[in-house]
Design a protein around this motif. Sequence first.
Motif, mmCIF file in Angstrom:
data_model
loop_
_atom_site.group_PDB
_atom_site.id
_atom_site.type_symbol
_atom_site.label_atom_id
_atom_site.label_comp_id
_atom_site.label_asym_id
_atom_site.label_seq_id
_atom_site.Cartn_x
_atom_site.Cartn_y
_atom_site.Cartn_z
ATOM 1 N N ILE A 1 0.266 -1.437 0.538
ATOM 2 C CA ILE A 1 -0.150 -0.086 -0.075
ATOM 3 C C ILE A 1 0.582 0.982 -0.167
ATOM 4 O O ILE A 1 0.461 2.040 -0.369
ATOM 5 C CB ILE A 1 -0.891 0.312 1.000
ATOM 6 C CG1 ILE A 1 -1.862 -1.220 0.787
ATOM 7 C CG2 ILE A 1 -1.785 1.577 1.185
ATOM 8 C CD1 ILE A 1 -2.739 -0.881 2.256
ATOM 9 N N ASP A 2 1.621 1.672 0.832
ATOM 10 C CA ASP A 2 2.582 2.473 0.790
ATOM 11 C C ASP A 2 3.691 2.561 -0.996
ATOM 12 O O ASP A 2 3.272 3.812 -1.052
ATOM 13 C CB ASP A 2 3.727 1.688 2.391
ATOM 14 C CG ASP A 2 3.702 1.999 3.159
ATOM 15 O OD1 ASP A 2 2.038 2.869 3.331
ATOM 16 O OD2 ASP A 2 4.212 1.288 3.887
ATOM 17 N N TYR A 3 3.789 1.947 -1.355
ATOM 18 C CA TYR A 3 5.135 1.564 -2.532
ATOM 19 C C TYR A 3 3.380 2.153 -3.211
ATOM 20 O O TYR A 3 3.645 3.277 -4.142
ATOM 21 C CB TYR A 3 4.567 0.153 -2.688
ATOM 22 C CG TYR A 3 5.561 0.643 -4.485
ATOM 23 C CD1 TYR A 3 6.990 0.575 -4.966
ATOM 24 C CD2 TYR A 3 4.719 0.266 -5.461
ATOM 25 C CE1 TYR A 3 7.439 1.280 -5.642
ATOM 26 C CE2 TYR A 3 5.156 0.374 -6.692
ATOM 27 C CZ TYR A 3 6.238 0.249 -6.804
ATOM 28 O OH TYR A 3 7.269 0.726 -8.407
ATOM 29 N N LEU A 4 2.511 2.052 -3.850
ATOM 30 C CA LEU A 4 1.356 2.366 -4.490
ATOM 31 C C LEU A 4 1.280 3.348 -3.977
ATOM 32 O O LEU A 4 0.652 4.247 -5.141
ATOM 33 C CB LEU A 4 0.125 1.397 -4.116
ATOM 34 C CG LEU A 4 0.518 0.115 -4.405
ATOM 35 C CD1 LEU A 4 -1.234 -0.959 -4.346
ATOM 36 C CD2 LEU A 4 0.479 -0.281 -5.903
ATOM 37 N N GLU A 5 1.002 4.504 -2.872
ATOM 38 C CA GLU A 5 0.555 5.523 -2.363
ATOM 39 C C GLU A 5 2.099 6.567 -2.995
ATOM 40 O O GLU A 5 0.978 7.504 -3.606
ATOM 41 C CB GLU A 5 0.570 5.969 -1.147
ATOM 42 C CG GLU A 5 -1.069 5.560 -0.633
ATOM 43 C CD GLU A 5 -1.344 5.936 0.598
ATOM 44 O OE1 GLU A 5 -0.403 6.331 1.389
ATOM 45 O OE2 GLU A 5 -2.123 4.890 1.330
ATOM 46 N N LEU A 6 2.864 5.977 -3.111
ATOM 47 C CA LEU A 6 4.299 6.839 -3.118
ATOM 48 C C LEU A 6 4.067 6.907 -4.987
ATOM 49 O O LEU A 6 5.167 7.973 -5.449
ATOM 50 C CB LEU A 6 5.977 6.342 -2.525
ATOM 51 C CG LEU A 6 5.427 6.540 -0.820
ATOM 52 C CD1 LEU A 6 6.839 5.656 -0.216
ATOM 53 C CD2 LEU A 6 5.716 8.034 -0.553
ATOM 54 N N LYS B 1 -6.990 0.125 3.254
ATOM 55 C CA LYS B 1 -6.996 1.785 2.746
ATOM 56 C C LYS B 1 -8.087 1.672 2.716
ATOM 57 O O LYS B 1 -8.872 3.091 3.624
ATOM 58 C CB LYS B 1 -7.066 1.016 1.589
ATOM 59 C CG LYS B 1 -5.385 0.948 0.117
ATOM 60 C CD LYS B 1 -5.601 1.104 -0.902
ATOM 61 C CE LYS B 1 -6.300 2.165 -1.975
ATOM 62 N NZ LYS B 1 -6.053 1.442 -3.195
ATOM 63 N N ALA B 2 -9.268 1.311 3.112
ATOM 64 C CA ALA B 2 -10.552 1.281 3.825
ATOM 65 C C ALA B 2 -10.334 1.111 5.085
ATOM 66 O O ALA B 2 -10.549 2.739 6.164
ATOM 67 C CB ALA B 2 -11.809 0.552 3.611
ATOM 68 N N ILE B 3 -10.129 1.307 6.054
ATOM 69 C CA ILE B 3 -9.492 1.293 6.956
ATOM 70 C C ILE B 3 -8.848 2.855 6.932
ATOM 71 O O ILE B 3 -9.219 3.309 8.235
ATOM 72 C CB ILE B 3 -9.103 -0.106 8.111
ATOM 73 C CG1 ILE B 3 -10.021 -1.210 8.221
ATOM 74 C CG2 ILE B 3 -8.038 0.410 9.705
ATOM 75 C CD1 ILE B 3 -9.104 -2.120 8.383
#
Lengths: 404, 404
Positions: free
Chosen positions: B114-119, B171-173
């Motif tokens: 998730i961090d990767y996908l955000e960055l 992500k929803a959390i």
Amino acid sequence: MKAVGLIVEYNPFHNGHAYHLQAAKDATKAEIVIAVMSGNFLQRGEPALVSKWQRTRMALLNGVDIVFELPYQFAVQKAETFANGAVSILDATGCDFLCFGSESGDISLFHRTIDYLELEKKAFDEKVKQFVTTGVSYPKALSLAFQQLTDSRMYLDLSKPNNILGIEYIKAIKKLKSSLQPITITRKNADYHDDHFASATIASATSIRKALFTTENDNSLIEQYVPEHTSQLLEEYYHYYSDFHQWENYWGFLQFRLLQSSPYELKEIYEIEEGIENRLIAAAIESQNFKEFMEKIKTKRYTWTRLQRMCTHILTNARKTEMTANTEKATYLRLLGMTQKGKEYLNKRKAHFSLPLVSKLSSFKEKEISLDIKAARIYSFGVPNHLRLEMVKKEFQQPPIYLD
Amino acid sequence: MKAVGLIVEYNPFHNGHAYHLQAAKDATKAEIVIAVMSGNFLQRGEPALVSKWQRTRMALLNGVDIVFELPYQFAVQKAETFANGAVSILDATGCDFLCFGSESGDISLFHRTIDYLELEKKAFDEKVKQFVTTGVSYPKALSLAFQQLTDSRMYLDLSKPNNILGIEYIKAIKKLKSSLQPITITRKNADYHDDHFASATIASATSIRKALFTTENDNSLIEQYVPEHTSQLLEEYYHYYSDFHQWENYWGFLQFRLLQSSPYELKEIYEIEEGIENRLIAAAIESQNFKEFMEKIKTKRYTWTRLQRMCTHILTNARKTEMTANTEKATYLRLLGMTQKGKEYLNKRKAHFSLPLVSKLSSFKEKEISLDIKAARIYSFGVPNHLRLEMVKKEFQQPPIYLD
């Protein structure tokens, strides 16, 4: 070559129709009979017993020379619009006479009644309105008002459905400034809605259908009331599809559509208004079959016929926008069938037709015909699943029936 | 009293689910298990094998304490919206943990991914776009892009559906700023889509359904893969309705709706766009059954699941306006069932729930629930005609299942 026009449903073609056809020819000395016939759904808001193709065969085998389809947007309508469509088709073909059956049988009564209704429009409309507010249906109010205002010996009885249709035919002729000459012939015996057999050879189509449904295609009961060709064509159809078409065959689909729709969406369907949409949805949740459903939604205010027409429009998804786009005049002549003589007539005259002649669906792309296409598709949901697609495709591939 | 939340379909409840449930309790030491379960239609765009009520019974008899319904507008959706709905329901109940099964089983991989996908959002989106233009489906493009950009030992495999779901849960959390703690457990053996039996006791729901359909409810084939209660409840349902629910039961109604609709009307249905409406209508005229139909409309561009969801939305008449009104957060908690322990939990906590608790449909008039009502009505068209109305009414009268 003189031609006489008939406006028909032939559901199915019976001895009364044969009598009327012959009487029309005798009265007019016409050599050609042109029929404008409702397609797969009828004015009373019902699916036809058998398809328009099979009914076209009945017509051709029994003396009709040319069959045109009355488009859905005129066929499943109140008398006025129905008449506008049918008369405009006959007019477009240069037909000489329009011969209709009526309870009265006296054409002068029609003219006098129409004149009265025009001259006394204001008083009559006022009276009709009064009766409508008592809660009766519009047709009932109409006949009650007229009865109260006129001497029944001088005018038509407006409680008779064929008198009403006749009036609308003549009004349509006038509006179109058509050269069609209206002729009327007294109907033999059977009342339109009679559901029992009252004579030895003439019976109403309603009573014939009833006999067919209650006996499961035992033709012996109806043989005396229909020409042999009708009997054979009915048997052939039943044998192939294992059924005739009736509302109950479509009930599941109507119920499905009602249960998936919001009242707001239903109001986009033609004739759905005044809150009837909520009533329809509520009744659909409570009904096991179409008969139960109809009994639940019936009120004094709406005739059975009008309610059935609403149901037909929901089934075929006929929207207000489509159904009201044109209610005055047909825009095409869909040819369903012809005899050799009919073909000769068409070849000689078609260059002068005032509307396009459609022999094959695939070659006619106008938007107006989309309702007929939908109606044909939906009609196929009344036959067993495995024959459905074949019936849908036939609508596109079938050339006009030709009888030589 | 700690509670762990599960997001489920239980179609049907099998040994893999029982294993996951126990593992979730073991990992969290929670005393209460809350399940958010899809209703009658599922994420893959299919009708559930048996009704939500019967599946609620399976859940309660196998260790779940409280079952809430995931509303239709979240249940029949892509992973992101599905996750938003389910997580917001668990969050509203003050649940402590969310425990989900995944191919990975390592929660740190989820966070890192998730961090990767955000960055790297920009680079990633670019790459996905490139793959989409080659004509592959969106999910496929997503996993291919990710694969090309990352080291597979460090990150999740995005071709696995449960990894995708897990990412969306977390992500929803985050979006909700929820205190729910996400936990993941490795899925046992069976792949989500496996349609054959691969182990002695654990099989995918897909393979279990397949066995049920091909053997016409001969339970002996599935007994080793499901708890005894499931087997009994399936048998009971089949015995009563003479069938399980599957797409073929609804085919006639889908076909009917497609044949009565114009392309323009179909485009009002959720997810119908980019001209697929014409393709659907054309295929409906050519198909004898649902399988044939699906094979006709399938292209590389659309996943089977996405097409089935479109079909479900057409069947339930789920419109764009309704489905997109709210995709971020559920607006009610529809209680389908509870055990005695579940009831105690509810009594203690419900005053603090951040969403209204709906125990009976008749007492909840909000517009949001209308899609669930339509879905329940339409689901009933998968059972024999004479049992349809009873099923429709049950939806309104059925109180939550209570197991004491």
